[in-house]
Design an enzyme around this catalytic site. Structure first.
Site, PDB file in Angstrom:
ATOM      1  N   ASP A 256      41.670  37.562  38.645  1.00  0.00           N
ATOM      2  CA  ASP A 256      42.141  38.275  37.447  1.00  0.00           C
ATOM      3  C   ASP A 256      42.961  39.521  37.789  1.00  0.00           C
ATOM      4  OD1 ASP A 256      40.706  36.318  36.207  1.00  0.00           O
ATOM      5  OD2 ASP A 256      39.417  37.641  35.056  1.00  0.00           O
TER       6      ASP A 256
ATOM      7  N   ASP B  86      42.699  32.626  38.807  1.00  0.00           N
ATOM      8  CA  ASP B  86      43.184  33.039  37.480  1.00  0.00           C
ATOM      9  C   ASP B  86      43.918  34.375  37.550  1.00  0.00           C
ATOM     10  OD1 ASP B  86      41.672  30.811  36.719  1.00  0.00           O
ATOM     11  OD2 ASP B  86      39.968  32.012  36.064  1.00  0.00           O
TER      12      ASP B  86
END
Length: 374
Positions: free
Chosen positions: A186, A207
């Protein structure tokens, strides 16, 4: 919502000219070569913008005390309330161990460093330490018309610490130019609203480009780092929850490559272009270089489920490199097999985020409105 915000968020042409001029001064000082890309080189507005000169920063930050402030937070505290013109903060080289949150009321903030590896803002918060993903961010931006240039944003929590955001952008008409955004899981949270990234480097593992903003990344280097043991890597995780939402992650003329130590794991990690974080996840990768380490399927399910397979929107167009072959890509309904040039045009910066407002041209940053010559 965007229309309601326009009156308070629109930068004036003259103010943006000041930003451009000062940006050129910094580029000259750091040896960066700035190439202007506009849709029309004869555009009168662009010519006027280039003629403005002698812009000076409103505040200078330096760790050694040679500026007006020693911390970025102190400089931000000096931004006038209801600010309507660019407030330029020049941040000298150094590693700034600060957590920065630019509130929604603080608009038109401009942060300019001395280079993406010279001026660095760093933190190490992660969800393992207790906060939510949203609150792990090293730098969070909520005020519209934000610009960052020549700066590094970093979260050093590491691959085992799970979600740990380096930069979160929740601001309309945000521009991130020539910046380095480093993390693991992230890294870059393109949370919401329109945002444009140009000539940046984004690194991470899982991600690491995620969110539901209307985000276009042009000419960026997307580097997959060495993950934790037995961890698969996902470049994107787009978060559109309803089909009517405008959010998407668009990579145009980017490079997707492994870091130098990526292959040192045994067994080697698997890496995918993305997975559906939310049901209507939407990601478009076009005119980009995809290296051979990307799995042939291209896209991965969310936790080995059927979630989003029929409702997501994944498209690839005119990509190149050994990882760009489409013959073994996923067969989900959500994968756009017949994605055409006409469909791709709708996700170019000039159509998707700039539309009739021309805010990117007014900002005078390097920018390509349509399909690129690659």
């Amino acid at each position: 919502m965007v229309k309601l915000l326009n009156s308070t968020r629109e930068l004036s042409i003259n103010a943006l000219s000041m930003l451009n001029s000062f940006g050129d001064m910094v580029a000259q000082a750091t040896g960066l070569n700035r190439k202007l890309l506009t849709t029309d080189s004869s555009d009168a507005t662009a010519r006027r913008l280039l003629q403005i000169s002698n812009a000076k920063p409103n505040a200078t930050v330096a760790l050694d005390g040679s500026g007006q402030y020693k911390t970025i937070k102190e400089a931000l505290d000096a931004v006038p309330k209801k600010n309507t013109e660019p407030f330029i903060i020049f941040i000298k080289a150094g590693v700034y161990k600060e957590y920065i949150d630019i509130p929604k009321s603080m608009t038109n903030v401009v942060l300019i460093g001395e280079g993406p590896t010279k001026t660095k803002i760093t933190g190490n918060k992660s969800v393992k330490d207790g906060p939510s993903t949203f609150h792990t961010t090293t730098v969070g931006v909520n005020g519209a018309n934000f610009v960052a240039k020549n700066i590094g944003f970093e979260n050093t929590a590491g691959p085992e610490k799970e979600q740990a955001v380096a930069l979160r952008v929740s601001a309309d008409k945000a521009i991130i130019y020539n910046c380095q955004i480093d993390g693991y899981q992230d890294t870059l949270y393109v949370h919401t609203y329109r945002q444009f990234y140009r000539d940046c480097t984004i690194t991470g593992t899982v991600d690491f480009i995620f969110g539901n903003g209307e985000a276009v990344l042009q000419n960026c280097k997307v580097i997959v780092r060495k993950p934790a043991q037995n961890q698969s890597c996902m470049v994107t995780a787009q978060g559109r929850t309803e089909p009517i939402q405008k959010g998407a992650i668009v990579l145009q003329n980017c490079e997707i490559k492994p870091d130098t130590d990526y292959f040192s794991l045994s067994p080697p990690s698997k890496t995918y272009l993305g997975r559906p974080w939310k049901e209507y996840s939407r990601t478009i990768i076009m005119q980009s270089y995809i290296d051979k380490f990307i799995e042939p399927e291209g896209w991965a399910p969310w936790n080995i489920t059927n979630f989003g397979r029929d409702t997501s929107y994944y498209a690839e167009y005119q990509n190149r490199g050994p990882g760009a072959a489409l013959d073994k890509r996923i067969t989900w309904k959500g994968f756009q097999k017949g994605f055409t040039g006409e469909a791709a045009q709708k996700f170019t910066a000039g159509v998707y985020i700039n539309n009739d407002e021309n805010w990117l041209q007014k900002a005078n940053v390097p920018y390509e409105a349509g399909m690129m010559k690659v």
